[in-house]
Design a protein around this motif. Structure first.
Motif, PDB file in Angstrom:
ATOM      1  N   THR A 100      13.961   2.752   0.347  1.00 53.73           N
ATOM      2  CA  THR A 100      13.236   2.148   1.600  1.00 53.73           C
ATOM      3  C   THR A 100      12.066   1.264   0.698  1.00 53.73           C
ATOM      4  OG1 THR A 100      13.390   3.827   2.917  1.00 53.73           O
ATOM      5  CG2 THR A 100      11.622   2.537   3.339  1.00 53.73           C
ATOM      6  N   HIS A 101      12.221  -0.020   1.438  1.00 50.55           N
ATOM      7  CA  HIS A 101      11.452  -1.109   0.840  1.00 50.55           C
ATOM      8  C   HIS A 101      10.264  -1.379   1.729  1.00 50.55           C
ATOM      9  CE1 HIS A 101      10.548  -4.230  -2.087  1.00 50.55           C
ATOM     10  NE2 HIS A 101      10.432  -5.310  -0.977  1.00 50.55           N
ATOM     11  N   HIS A 102       9.266  -1.800   1.230  1.00 50.12           N
ATOM     12  CA  HIS A 102       7.936  -1.927   2.165  1.00 50.12           C
ATOM     13  C   HIS A 102       8.254  -2.863   2.976  1.00 50.12           C
ATOM     14  CE1 HIS A 102       6.856  -5.627  -0.027  1.00 50.12           C
ATOM     15  NE2 HIS A 102       7.115  -5.069  -1.209  1.00 50.12           N
ATOM     16  N   ILE A 103       7.229  -3.024   4.131  1.00 47.82           N
ATOM     17  CA  ILE A 103       7.727  -4.004   5.110  1.00 47.82           C
ATOM     18  C   ILE A 103       7.485  -5.523   4.558  1.00 47.82           C
ATOM     19  CG2 ILE A 103       5.161  -4.261   5.624  1.00 47.82           C
ATOM     20  CD1 ILE A 103       6.068  -4.474   8.452  1.00 47.82           C
ATOM     21  N   HIS A 104       8.186  -6.205   5.015  1.00 50.90           N
ATOM     22  CA  HIS A 104       8.484  -7.997   4.701  1.00 50.90           C
ATOM     23  C   HIS A 104       7.199  -8.591   5.213  1.00 50.90           C
ATOM     24  CE1 HIS A 104       9.874 -11.853   3.758  1.00 50.90           C
ATOM     25  NE2 HIS A 104      10.597 -11.146   2.897  1.00 50.90           N
ATOM     26  N   PRO A 105       6.479  -9.225   4.376  1.00 47.71           N
ATOM     27  CA  PRO A 105       5.304  -9.967   4.917  1.00 47.71           C
ATOM     28  C   PRO A 105       5.499 -10.914   6.253  1.00 47.71           C
ATOM     29  CG  PRO A 105       5.708 -10.336   2.534  1.00 47.71           C
ATOM     30  CD  PRO A 105       6.810  -9.697   2.914  1.00 47.71           C
ATOM     31  N   THR A 106       6.645 -11.390   6.263  1.00 46.63           N
ATOM     32  CA  THR A 106       6.790 -12.320   7.554  1.00 46.63           C
ATOM     33  C   THR A 106       6.537 -11.540   8.804  1.00 46.63           C
ATOM     34  OG1 THR A 106       9.294 -11.842   7.392  1.00 46.63           O
ATOM     35  CG2 THR A 106       8.611 -13.895   6.417  1.00 46.63           C
ATOM     36  N   LEU A 129       0.774  -1.137   0.077  1.00 50.88           N
ATOM     37  CA  LEU A 129       0.153  -0.045  -0.111  1.00 50.88           C
ATOM     38  C   LEU A 129       0.969   1.418   0.083  1.00 50.88           C
ATOM     39  CD1 LEU A 129      -2.997  -0.573   2.489  1.00 50.88           C
ATOM     40  CD2 LEU A 129      -3.200  -0.369   0.067  1.00 50.88           C
ATOM     41  N   ARG A 130       0.808   2.342  -0.706  1.00 49.80           N
ATOM     42  CA  ARG A 130       1.206   3.543  -0.662  1.00 49.80           C
ATOM     43  C   ARG A 130       0.033   4.373  -0.249  1.00 49.80           C
ATOM     44  NH1 ARG A 130       5.680   3.331  -4.339  1.00 49.80           N
ATOM     45  NH2 ARG A 130       5.861   1.473  -5.569  1.00 49.80           N
ATOM     46  N   VAL A 131       0.757   5.778   0.256  1.00 49.48           N
ATOM     47  CA  VAL A 131      -0.018   6.560   0.835  1.00 49.48           C
ATOM     48  C   VAL A 131      -1.127   7.190   0.066  1.00 49.48           C
ATOM     49  CG1 VAL A 131       0.004   9.018   1.865  1.00 49.48           C
ATOM     50  CG2 VAL A 131       1.988   7.494   2.307  1.00 49.48           C
ATOM     51  N   LYS A 132      -0.831   7.226  -1.361  1.00 50.55           N
ATOM     52  CA  LYS A 132      -1.976   7.651  -2.091  1.00 50.55           C
ATOM     53  C   LYS A 132      -3.172   6.961  -2.514  1.00 50.55           C
ATOM     54  CE  LYS A 132       0.290   6.256  -6.751  1.00 50.55           C
ATOM     55  NZ  LYS A 132      -0.931   5.110  -6.970  1.00 50.55           N
ATOM     56  N   ASP A 133      -2.897   5.743  -1.956  1.00 47.11           N
ATOM     57  CA  ASP A 133      -4.039   4.595  -2.283  1.00 47.11           C
ATOM     58  C   ASP A 133      -5.091   4.901  -0.996  1.00 47.11           C
ATOM     59  OD1 ASP A 133      -2.724   3.525  -4.450  1.00 47.11           O
ATOM     60  OD2 ASP A 133      -1.451   2.114  -2.988  1.00 47.11           O
ATOM     61  N   LEU A 134      -4.956   5.548  -0.112  1.00 43.30           N
ATOM     62  CA  LEU A 134      -5.692   5.617   0.982  1.00 43.30           C
ATOM     63  C   LEU A 134      -6.720   6.951   0.679  1.00 43.30           C
ATOM     64  CD1 LEU A 134      -3.663   4.906   3.896  1.00 43.30           C
ATOM     65  CD2 LEU A 134      -5.014   3.393   2.844  1.00 43.30           C
ATOM     66  N   ASP A 135      -7.930   6.868   0.765  1.00 46.27           N
ATOM     67  CA  ASP A 135      -8.863   7.982   0.744  1.00 46.27           C
ATOM     68  C   ASP A 135      -9.776   7.969   2.024  1.00 46.27           C
ATOM     69  OD1 ASP A 135     -10.893  10.309  -0.138  1.00 46.27           O
ATOM     70  OD2 ASP A 135     -10.982   9.418  -2.018  1.00 46.27           O
ATOM     71  N   PHE A 136      -9.472   8.660   2.976  1.00 47.26           N
ATOM     72  CA  PHE A 136     -10.146   8.901   3.902  1.00 47.26           C
ATOM     73  C   PHE A 136     -11.334   9.466   4.104  1.00 47.26           C
ATOM     74  CE2 PHE A 136      -5.629   8.378   5.413  1.00 47.26           C
ATOM     75  CZ  PHE A 136      -5.682   7.359   6.505  1.00 47.26           C
ATOM     76  N   ASP A 137     -11.575  10.544   3.071  1.00 47.02           N
ATOM     77  CA  ASP A 137     -12.808  11.269   3.025  1.00 47.02           C
ATOM     78  C   ASP A 137     -13.988  10.514   2.401  1.00 47.02           C
ATOM     79  OD1 ASP A 137     -11.586  13.582   3.628  1.00 47.02           O
ATOM     80  OD2 ASP A 137     -11.155  14.106   1.956  1.00 47.02           O
ATOM     81  N   ARG A 138     -13.616   9.620   1.455  1.00 45.74           N
ATOM     82  CA  ARG A 138     -14.492   8.681   0.841  1.00 45.74           C
ATOM     83  C   ARG A 138     -14.566   7.336   1.524  1.00 45.74           C
ATOM     84  NH1 ARG A 138     -16.388   9.749  -4.413  1.00 45.74           N
ATOM     85  NH2 ARG A 138     -16.508   7.843  -4.805  1.00 45.74           N
ATOM     86  N   GLY A 139     -13.776   6.883   2.500  1.00 45.58           N
ATOM     87  CA  GLY A 139     -13.823   5.688   2.942  1.00 45.58           C
ATOM     88  C   GLY A 139     -13.353   4.649   2.042  1.00 45.58           C
ATOM     89  N   GLU A 140     -12.272   4.733   1.208  1.00 42.62           N
ATOM     90  CA  GLU A 140     -11.907   4.078   0.129  1.00 42.62           C
ATOM     91  C   GLU A 140     -10.561   3.676   0.285  1.00 42.62           C
ATOM     92  OE1 GLU A 140     -15.178   5.078  -3.366  1.00 42.62           O
ATOM     93  OE2 GLU A 140     -13.037   5.559  -3.580  1.00 42.62           O
ATOM     94  N   LEU A 141     -10.192   2.092  -0.438  1.00 41.77           N
ATOM     95  CA  LEU A 141      -8.805   1.901  -0.315  1.00 41.77           C
ATOM     96  C   LEU A 141      -8.656   1.383  -1.647  1.00 41.77           C
ATOM     97  CD1 LEU A 141      -6.857   0.063   2.443  1.00 41.77           C
ATOM     98  CD2 LEU A 141      -6.841  -0.616   0.035  1.00 41.77           C
ATOM     99  N   TRP A 163       3.875   8.647  -2.980  1.00 39.00           N
ATOM    100  CA  TRP A 163       4.238   7.617  -3.216  1.00 39.00           C
ATOM    101  C   TRP A 163       4.957   6.671  -2.307  1.00 39.00           C
ATOM    102  CZ3 TRP A 163       3.252   5.096  -7.650  1.00 39.00           C
ATOM    103  CH2 TRP A 163       2.682   5.948  -8.825  1.00 39.00           C
ATOM    104  N   CYS A 164       5.295   7.208  -1.067  1.00 34.74           N
ATOM    105  CA  CYS A 164       5.826   6.402   0.015  1.00 34.74           C
ATOM    106  C   CYS A 164       4.784   5.319   0.496  1.00 34.74           C
ATOM    107  CB  CYS A 164       5.785   7.200   1.235  1.00 34.74           C
ATOM    108  SG  CYS A 164       7.504   8.506   0.993  1.00 34.74           S
ATOM    109  N   TRP A 165       5.555   4.166   0.911  1.00 31.20           N
ATOM    110  CA  TRP A 165       4.853   2.833   1.466  1.00 31.20           C
ATOM    111  C   TRP A 165       4.044   3.230   2.720  1.00 31.20           C
ATOM    112  CZ3 TRP A 165       5.008  -0.218  -2.279  1.00 31.20           C
ATOM    113  CH2 TRP A 165       6.361  -0.528  -2.940  1.00 31.20           C
TER     114      TRP A 165
END
Length: 328
Positions: A246-252, A150-162, A226-228
């Motif tokens: 900076t990579h995104h967090i590892h799934p483990t 997930l990136r910061v731009k993928d979160l829409d708090f106003d519309r409650g959408e991801l 574009w940040c994770w």
């Protein structure tokens, strides 16, 4: 491998595998899996070059996986797909014998689903970033890799959408952003932004961006949008761009925390990250949501995949009750 005979060294062959996979827009995880099976196949054939043999050896290798290694049907099919790709698209020597190989039949299994109470018990045993990730897995129906990317731009708090970008099958989709995670997620992003600002001040703070976007927009790899959402704790050196990324967090990180929380909570069922996605779908159907809507939220290509969750509802689609319970 007999690279000298065929003018292709082992490293060159694997490089060609990655190049052909990239041209066909295979995901990095698919490419990694194909390389893994090709290496295992060549080692199983005593390091001979794969161009020296073909269909019979492929059949024997798959038989070895099924009979001696006792691999799952999906694992066997993945190995078959990798070898078909090797001979058809890399060596350009499609083998007629491969046409007689059929994929292994997968058993029909029901998804592991927790009750609403059990989900809350598991979540109560989590803290910090793993808790926030688990809440998104359950509240939005995400796959673990989708949550990690997930990136910061993928979160829409106003519309409650991801928005999920390039999910399974390279398909984008929109799902719900739970209101319950709004404030914790905003606070988390505030901390992440401070971390990325400190890294940028030291000359780092770059993230990977898709395609050639960093050429079209030179500062995109440092732009906040574009940040994770869940960045890794450490940076790494990217040789091609000569930057600290900076990579995104590892799934483990989430997998280990969720597995431990499942044990601590005392829930009898096996608990994994994907259990939250199964529970998300089942609980939506239980509450009366349309199956087509659930299909869109999950990103399933075929509604038949979503229909699997109708088999694990407390009551079937016709509201059937056990005859033992009648009159109770």
């Amino acid at each position: 491998m007999d690279g000298a005979t065929y003018g292709m060294s082992p490293s060159r062959l694997l490089l060609l595998v990655r190049d052909r996979a990239a041209v066909r827009r295979y995901s990095p995880r698919t490419t990694q899996a194909y390389v893994h099976w090709i290496v295992r196949y060549v080692r199983w054939n005593n390091l001979q070059h794969p161009a020296t043999f073909g269909g019979v050896q492929v059949r024997d290798f798959l038989t070895y996986l099924a009979c001696e290694r006792n691999v799952a049907a999906s694992t066997q099919n993945q190995a078959l797909a990798a070898l078909q790709f090797l001979y058809r698209d890399v060596l350009e020597q499609p083998l007629a014998a491969l046409s007689g190989l059929v994929p292994a039949r997968k058993p029909t299994t029901l998804p592991n689903v927790l009750s609403r109470e059990a989900v809350q018990r598991v979540l109560a045993c989590l803290t910090g970033t793993p808790l926030l990730m688990a809440q998104l897995l359950y509240g939005s129906g995400l796959r673990l890799q989708e949550c990690c990317q997930l990136r910061v731009k993928d979160l829409d708090f106003d519309r409650g959408e991801l928005r999920v970008r390039r999910g399974k099958g390279q398909r984008d989709r929109v799902t719900v952003l739970p209101g319950a995670v709004g404030e914790p997620l905003r606070a988390h992003l505030t901390r992440v932004r401070a971390i990325m600002a400190r890294r940028a001040a030291r000359g780092g703070g770059f993230v990977e961006v898709p395609g050639a976007l960093d050429l079209k927009i030179p500062r995109a790899s440092r732009h906040w949008s574009w940040c994770w959402v869940f960045p890794a704790a450490r940076e790494y050196w990217h040789r091609e761009s000569d930057t600290r990324r900076t990579h995104h967090i590892h799934p483990t990180v989430a997998q280990r925390a969720v597995a431990a929380a499942g044990i601590t909570s005392g829930v009898a069922q096996r608990v994994g990250c994907h259990t939250f996605r199964h529970s998300f779908a089942t609980h939506l159907l239980e509450s009366g949501s349309d199956i087509r809507t659930v299909q869109e939220l999950l990103g399933h290509k075929d509604v038949k995949t979503t229909m699997l969750y109708t088999h694990v509802l407390n009551r079937g689609g016709l509201g059937v009750r056990s005859p033992l319970d009648v009159g109770c």
